[in-house]
Every structure is written in C-alpha cells, then in structure tokens.
Design an enzyme around this catalytic site. Sequence first.
Site, mmCIF file in Angstrom:
data_model
loop_
_atom_site.group_PDB
_atom_site.id
_atom_site.type_symbol
_atom_site.label_atom_id
_atom_site.label_comp_id
_atom_site.label_asym_id
_atom_site.label_seq_id
_atom_site.Cartn_x
_atom_site.Cartn_y
_atom_site.Cartn_z
ATOM 1 C CB SER A 1 -0.817 0.009 1.254
ATOM 2 O OG SER A 1 -1.495 1.219 1.495
ATOM 3 C CE1 TYR B 1 -4.154 -2.103 5.148
ATOM 4 C CE2 TYR B 1 -3.246 0.106 4.483
ATOM 5 C CZ TYR B 1 -3.790 -1.344 4.104
ATOM 6 O OH TYR B 1 -3.999 -1.592 2.827
HETATM 7 N N1 LIG Z 1 -8.609 -0.442 -1.474
HETATM 8 C C1 LIG Z 1 -7.636 0.392 -1.249
HETATM 9 O O1 LIG Z 1 -7.837 1.676 -1.080
HETATM 10 C C2 LIG Z 1 -6.332 -0.101 -1.187
HETATM 11 C C3 LIG Z 1 -5.157 0.700 -1.101
HETATM 12 C C4 LIG Z 1 -3.800 0.136 -0.701
HETATM 13 C C5 LIG Z 1 -3.655 -1.340 -0.682
HETATM 14 N N2 LIG Z 1 -4.591 -2.017 -0.863
HETATM 15 C C6 LIG Z 1 -4.545 -3.479 -0.442
HETATM 16 O O2 LIG Z 1 -5.088 -4.111 -1.459
HETATM 17 C C7 LIG Z 1 -5.444 -5.339 -1.102
HETATM 18 C C8 LIG Z 1 -6.625 -5.891 -1.686
HETATM 19 O O3 LIG Z 1 -7.733 -4.896 -0.999
HETATM 20 P P1 LIG Z 1 -9.172 -4.547 -1.600
HETATM 21 O O4 LIG Z 1 -9.409 -3.130 -1.366
HETATM 22 O O5 LIG Z 1 -9.322 -5.316 -2.886
HETATM 23 O O6 LIG Z 1 -9.948 -5.381 -0.300
HETATM 24 P P2 LIG Z 1 -11.310 -5.733 -0.249
HETATM 25 O O7 LIG Z 1 -12.236 -5.329 -1.425
HETATM 26 O O8 LIG Z 1 -11.852 -5.545 1.182
HETATM 27 O O9 LIG Z 1 -11.178 -7.325 -0.438
HETATM 28 C C9 LIG Z 1 -10.411 -8.256 0.267
HETATM 29 C C10 LIG Z 1 -10.365 -9.341 -0.303
HETATM 30 O O10 LIG Z 1 -9.286 -10.385 0.670
HETATM 31 C C11 LIG Z 1 -10.038 -11.413 1.286
HETATM 32 N N3 LIG Z 1 -9.655 -11.489 2.548
HETATM 33 C C12 LIG Z 1 -9.698 -10.510 3.443
HETATM 34 N N4 LIG Z 1 -9.268 -11.000 4.744
HETATM 35 C C13 LIG Z 1 -9.002 -11.904 4.717
HETATM 36 C C14 LIG Z 1 -8.541 -13.152 5.372
HETATM 37 N N5 LIG Z 1 -8.247 -13.158 6.745
HETATM 38 N N6 LIG Z 1 -8.583 -14.441 4.775
HETATM 39 C C15 LIG Z 1 -8.762 -14.849 3.610
HETATM 40 N N7 LIG Z 1 -9.110 -13.754 2.664
HETATM 41 C C16 LIG Z 1 -9.280 -12.555 3.276
HETATM 42 C C17 LIG Z 1 -11.531 -10.916 1.177
HETATM 43 O O11 LIG Z 1 -12.527 -12.118 1.047
HETATM 44 P P3 LIG Z 1 -13.139 -12.730 2.308
HETATM 45 O O12 LIG Z 1 -13.922 -11.500 2.890
HETATM 46 O O13 LIG Z 1 -14.413 -13.616 1.525
HETATM 47 O O14 LIG Z 1 -12.289 -13.413 3.179
HETATM 48 C C18 LIG Z 1 -11.550 -10.408 -0.325
HETATM 49 O O15 LIG Z 1 -11.518 -11.256 -1.430
HETATM 50 C C19 LIG Z 1 -5.273 -5.626 0.414
HETATM 51 O O16 LIG Z 1 -3.990 -6.017 0.638
HETATM 52 C C20 LIG Z 1 -5.333 -3.965 0.821
HETATM 53 O O17 LIG Z 1 -4.538 -3.835 2.012
HETATM 54 C C21 LIG Z 1 -5.935 -1.721 -1.028
#
Ligand SMILES: NC(=O)c1ccc[n+]([C@@H]2O[C@H](COP(=O)([O-])OP(=O)(O)OC[C@H]3O[C@@H](n4cnc5c(N)ncnc54)[C@H](OP(=O)(O)O)[C@@H]3O)[C@@H](O)[C@H]2O)c1
Length: 262
Positions: free
Chosen positions: A140, A153
């Site tokens: 991130s 985080y």
């Molecule tokens: N969105 C942002 O602004 C942003 C910015 C920077 C970095 N990121 C990073 O990008 C990555 C994806 O983020 P996103 O925004 O796409 O998140 P999201 O929409 O909340 O989706 C998270 C995904 O991870 C799975 N997941 C979460 N916790 C889990 C666990 N304990 N075990 C297994 N699966 C798990 C969820 O499925 P289930 O709930 O079914 O488990 C879902 O498929 C993350 O690492 C996040 O930190 C996101």
Amino acid sequence: MNLEGKRVLITGGTRGIGKCMVTELINRGATHLAIIARDKKRLKELTKNHPDINFIRVYGDVADITVLREAAARIEDKWGYLDILINNAGILSAGPLDELIDEELYDQIAVNFTAVLLLTKYSIPLLKAAKSGGILNISSGLGLLGTPFYAVYGSTKAGLKHFSDCMRRELAPHGIHVTCAYPTATDTDMMQKFVDRKMDSPAFVAVKSLEGLLNKELHVVFGGEEREKDIQLNFEHPEKFDVIVAANYENRKQSSENHKAL
Ligand SMILES: NC(=O)c1ccc[n+]([C@@H]2O[C@H](COP(=O)([O-])OP(=O)(O)OC[C@H]3O[C@@H](n4cnc5c(N)ncnc54)[C@H](OP(=O)(O)O)[C@@H]3O)[C@@H](O)[C@H]2O)c1
C-alpha cells in the site's frame, strides 16, 4: 512472462482488487486458479461464472496456518507446481494506536504480514518446480509513507516492501521474480467509508499490478507524480514531511475514525 496456461494462487480473489485480478488472469490465458477467501458463497459464485477454468477453492482465513498449508498441499497434489503466487488479501483497522483494539492490531499483522511470509514459504517449492515464475505482493502507499493513525496497517505494508526486496534477491537464481505493488485509495469495500473521494478503480490497480509482474518491475507505485514527490521528500527530508502532515493533523484523525475493513 506469458499467462497462457499458467497456474496461479491468489489470496482474497473474491472482491475488490483481487477479484479484478482473477478476471484479468483469465482474460490473459491463465487456466488454473487457486483462491483462498473466507466467504464460501462468494467464492463458489465466482468459480461458477468460469466453467472452463480449473479452480482450487480454499475456504478459510489466511491467518490460520492450517488453511495456508492446505492450499499448498492441494496445489502440490493436483497440479504439482505453481507459476504465480499473488499475496493480495488484506485487512485494515485505523485510528490512534492507544485506542486500537488489541485483537485488531494482532489480526492486521497476522493477515497482512505473517500470512504472506508463510504462504510464500509454502509456495517456494511449488514455484521452483515450475522452473520460472513470479510472486506479486500487494502492499500500500501507506507502506511507503509513515502516516499517523495507520501505524499498524502501514507497518505491515512497509514490511511487505522489505520482504519483497529480500525474496527477490533470494529467489533470483531460481528464475522467480518478485514484484511489490503500492496502491493508493482504490474504490473497493475497504474504502466504502470514503464514498465522495476520487479513487483509482480496482480494475486499473489489478491490471497495472499484474503488468508490473509480467514486465518484471520491482515496485509498482500508484498515485502519480505527486506521490513520487512525497516519497522522495519523506526519504531525503523526513522533518519536512512531518510539517506537511502536522498541517492537517485533525483532518487526518477525523477521516481515520471508524475506518475498518476486517
Ligand atoms: N482499497 C484500497 O484503497 C487499497 C489501497 C492500498 C492497498 N490495498 C491493499 O490491496 C489488497 C486488496 O484490497 P481490496 O481493497 O481489494 O480489499 P477488499 O475489497 O476488502 O477485499 C479483500 C479480499 O481479501 C479477502 N480477505 C480479507 N481478509 C481475509 C482473510 N483473513 N483470509 C482470507 N481472505 C481474506 C476477502 O475475501 P473474504 O472476505 O471472503 O475473506 C476479499 O476477497 C489488500 O491487501 C489491501 O490492503 C487496498
């Protein structure tokens, strides 16, 4: 690296950035996908929409070591090797450190960091068996710039940068490349609190991160020139970046309130 016929393991491929990566992997020819996620219904639904793909569905929490071992064992039994590992799943709980719930502190480290190290460890023999391959870690922007109210985080995500550098150098002789991506605000469930904010789309972040891996880039940094400038300033003159942060301290504190995606 071409994706035709490739075998990929991805954590959290059911929503947000990970779901878009699954679509992109399939569009580019990947034929075997192992996905780890907690929500059984959503994972089943996703795989139903792609009847031609050979899926391994692993239901469970990446913080559970047995789930990670199960994923690696099933891939070894069914496929014998793995071309690409994508460590994407992540959770977030923001706020002043002294107000953070202890369990949410532990969980962020377990899901965002420890699970990545362990799953990488279990995947290495499978990646070596493929002779060449890659690992994509999703960090991130908060892992590049120490930001108040995102200390836990951000620290887990900074850890992923360091881990990616270590593993890229460790695995280079085996033909395994490691790329680390650093998204900024992306329009997913993780950011649903910030409906009015201008954000990247998850499809854009997924495609650019995957292309980074395929082009053997080391780091894929989102946020454009402004973000690059902040990173440079923070590296060369952290005290000057402190002043910028101090100028909108209260706004930052307020906007981190109830920012949770667990
Ligand atoms: N969105 C942002 O602004 C942003 C910015 C920077 C970095 N990121 C990073 O990008 C990555 C994806 O983020 P996103 O925004 O796409 O998140 P999201 O929409 O909340 O989706 C998270 C995904 O991870 C799975 N997941 C979460 N916790 C889990 C666990 N304990 N075990 C297994 N699966 C798990 C969820 O499925 P289930 O709930 O079914 O488990 C879902 O498929 C993350 O690492 C996040 O930190 C996101």
